[in-house]
Design an enzyme around this catalytic site. Structure first.
Site, mmCIF file in Angstrom:
data_model
loop_
_atom_site.group_PDB
_atom_site.id
_atom_site.type_symbol
_atom_site.label_atom_id
_atom_site.label_comp_id
_atom_site.label_asym_id
_atom_site.label_seq_id
_atom_site.Cartn_x
_atom_site.Cartn_y
_atom_site.Cartn_z
ATOM 1 N N ASP A 78 0.825 -1.206 0.000
ATOM 2 C CA ASP A 78 0.000 0.000 0.000
ATOM 3 C C ASP A 78 0.863 1.262 0.000
ATOM 4 O O ASP A 78 1.879 1.335 0.699
ATOM 5 C CB ASP A 78 -0.894 -0.017 1.241
ATOM 6 C CG ASP A 78 -1.916 1.109 1.253
ATOM 7 O OD1 ASP A 78 -2.483 1.408 0.192
ATOM 8 O OD2 ASP A 78 -2.144 1.680 2.336
ATOM 9 N N HIS A 79 0.447 2.258 -0.773
ATOM 10 C CA HIS A 79 1.055 3.589 -0.784
ATOM 11 C C HIS A 79 2.570 3.569 -0.938
ATOM 12 O O HIS A 79 3.295 4.226 -0.182
ATOM 13 C CB HIS A 79 0.677 4.355 0.487
ATOM 14 C CG HIS A 79 -0.609 5.098 0.359
ATOM 15 N ND1 HIS A 79 -0.769 6.173 -0.480
ATOM 16 C CD2 HIS A 79 -1.810 4.901 0.944
ATOM 17 C CE1 HIS A 79 -2.015 6.608 -0.398
ATOM 18 N NE2 HIS A 79 -2.671 5.844 0.449
ATOM 19 N N HIS A 172 -7.183 10.752 4.763
ATOM 20 C CA HIS A 172 -6.461 9.772 5.570
ATOM 21 C C HIS A 172 -6.489 10.126 7.056
ATOM 22 O O HIS A 172 -6.571 11.292 7.431
ATOM 23 C CB HIS A 172 -5.004 9.684 5.117
ATOM 24 C CG HIS A 172 -4.814 8.938 3.841
ATOM 25 N ND1 HIS A 172 -4.406 9.526 2.688
ATOM 26 C CD2 HIS A 172 -4.975 7.620 3.544
ATOM 27 C CE1 HIS A 172 -4.315 8.628 1.724
ATOM 28 N NE2 HIS A 172 -4.662 7.466 2.222
ATOM 29 N N HIS A 200 -9.633 5.526 -0.404
ATOM 30 C CA HIS A 200 -8.711 5.632 0.727
ATOM 31 C C HIS A 200 -9.337 6.528 1.797
ATOM 32 O O HIS A 200 -10.247 7.306 1.523
ATOM 33 C CB HIS A 200 -7.380 6.224 0.267
ATOM 34 C CG HIS A 200 -6.551 5.276 -0.528
ATOM 35 N ND1 HIS A 200 -5.243 4.983 -0.224
ATOM 36 C CD2 HIS A 200 -6.836 4.536 -1.624
ATOM 37 C CE1 HIS A 200 -4.770 4.119 -1.087
ATOM 38 N NE2 HIS A 200 -5.722 3.833 -1.963
ATOM 39 N N GLY A 201 -8.861 6.396 3.022
ATOM 40 C CA GLY A 201 -9.380 7.232 4.098
ATOM 41 C C GLY A 201 -10.787 6.872 4.518
ATOM 42 O O GLY A 201 -11.530 7.719 5.030
ATOM 43 N N SER A 203 -11.896 5.245 6.982
ATOM 44 C CA SER A 203 -12.186 5.294 8.421
ATOM 45 C C SER A 203 -13.083 6.470 8.754
ATOM 46 O O SER A 203 -13.757 6.472 9.782
ATOM 47 C CB SER A 203 -10.894 5.395 9.233
ATOM 48 O OG SER A 203 -10.148 4.203 9.145
ATOM 49 N N ASN A 222 -10.540 1.037 1.756
ATOM 50 C CA ASN A 222 -9.393 0.955 2.663
ATOM 51 C C ASN A 222 -9.748 1.523 4.029
ATOM 52 O O ASN A 222 -10.168 2.682 4.127
ATOM 53 C CB ASN A 222 -8.218 1.737 2.095
ATOM 54 C CG ASN A 222 -7.626 1.108 0.853
ATOM 55 O OD1 ASN A 222 -8.196 0.199 0.264
ATOM 56 N ND2 ASN A 222 -6.477 1.600 0.445
ATOM 57 N N THR A 225 -7.290 3.474 10.295
ATOM 58 C CA THR A 225 -7.329 4.218 11.561
ATOM 59 C C THR A 225 -8.471 3.745 12.461
ATOM 60 O O THR A 225 -8.296 3.629 13.686
ATOM 61 C CB THR A 225 -7.464 5.723 11.283
ATOM 62 O OG1 THR A 225 -6.357 6.152 10.474
ATOM 63 C CG2 THR A 225 -7.485 6.525 12.569
#
Length: 272
Positions: A78-79, A172, A200-201, A203, A222, A225
């Site tokens: 990832d990333h 994120h 992404h992000g 959470s 994804n 957190t």
């Protein structure tokens, strides 16, 4: 197993992708997926590799858990902003990588991502990419940045990537679940782009928001957190109840259990 994301898109389902920080994260994620009876993506980030001092130990442990799992488990880098790290992950045997060139100008992002795709496809490895603000320094998740559907389609065609992370309103490392996602934009991008979309992000989204983005056309979701917060809360509870406990298994174990239960719940939610 590397087709799990494409299969989820074909079926109109979401698939959860959860980040590994410690070995217990990987164990809990796989345990949750087995409880749900659904496929999952185990993500090892460039930051996690740096934390452990190398990519190999945590990745090989994740691959071992994936091989032993009763459900399909994709191990994903990832990333990664470092192309050499992508090459190392491919050599280790991951099924999927994310090259993050979102901070690069458009031409550099396209050229570098295309080279990554050629290398990975030769090894049978899928590639996820991230399309950031053209020429921007803050990347795809800068406040207010949104992905243009036409540019997303052009980027996929120019690079040959297998999935695309897009900016639609999340960020994120959110510790609150109150992000506002533009589901209309998700639907427009999904209609324009022939590959699975990645959020992404995630959470920052509550349950209703997660279900809504999947209905709108998002496939890979994804979440990191949010799980870390639950893991940490379980550890804190044990340490607060017994300040004399010294065996890490006594407090890390409950963290792993909390994570596994939430992974199972989230996978069912995303699957619909």
């Amino acid at each position: 197993m590397t087709d799990a994301v494409a299969q989820a898109r074909a079926g109109g389902h979401g698939i959860g992708a959860f980040n590994v920080v410690l070995l217990e994260h990987a164990e809990g994620i796989v345990r949750g997926a087995e409880e749900a009876g659904l496929p999952v993506v185990l993500q090892v980030s460039q930051n996690t590799a740096a934390f452990h001092g190398a990519l190999e130990p945590v990745t090989l442990a994740s691959l071992s858990l994936a091989r032993r799992a009763a459900v399909p488990v994709v191990v994903h880098l990832d990333h990664a902003e470092d192309v050499d790290l992508v090459h190392e992950a491919v050599a280790l045997g991951v099924g999927s990588v994310m090259f993050d060139g979102s901070r690069l100008p458009w031409d550099d992002n396209v050229a570098t991502t295309r080279a990554v795709v050629e290398h990975c496809h030769a090894a049978g490895v899928r590639v996820e990419a991230e399309l950031g603000e053209v020429g921007g320094k803050d990347g795809v998740h800068a406040p207010g940045v949104r992905t243009d559907p036409a540019k997303a389609a052009a980027f996929v065609e120019a690079t040959g990537v297998d999935s695309l992370a897009v900016a639609v309103g999340t960020s994120h490392a959110m510790t609150t679940r109150d992000a506002a996602v533009d589901t209309d934009l998700v639907a427009r991008i999904a209609a324009a782009v022939p590959v699975p979309l990645v959020l992404h992000g995630s959470s920052g989204l509550d349950d209703a928001g997660l279900a809504a983005v999947v209905r709108a056309g998002m496939t890979k979701v994804n979440i990191s957190t949010h799980l870390n917060a639950l893991f940490t809360a379980a550890v804190r509870d044990v340490l607060a109840a017994d300040p004399w406990v010294v065996d890490p298994r006594k407090y890390v174990g409950p963290g792993r259990e909390a994570l596994a239960a939430e992974v199972a719940r989230l996978l069912r939610l995303l699957h619909g």
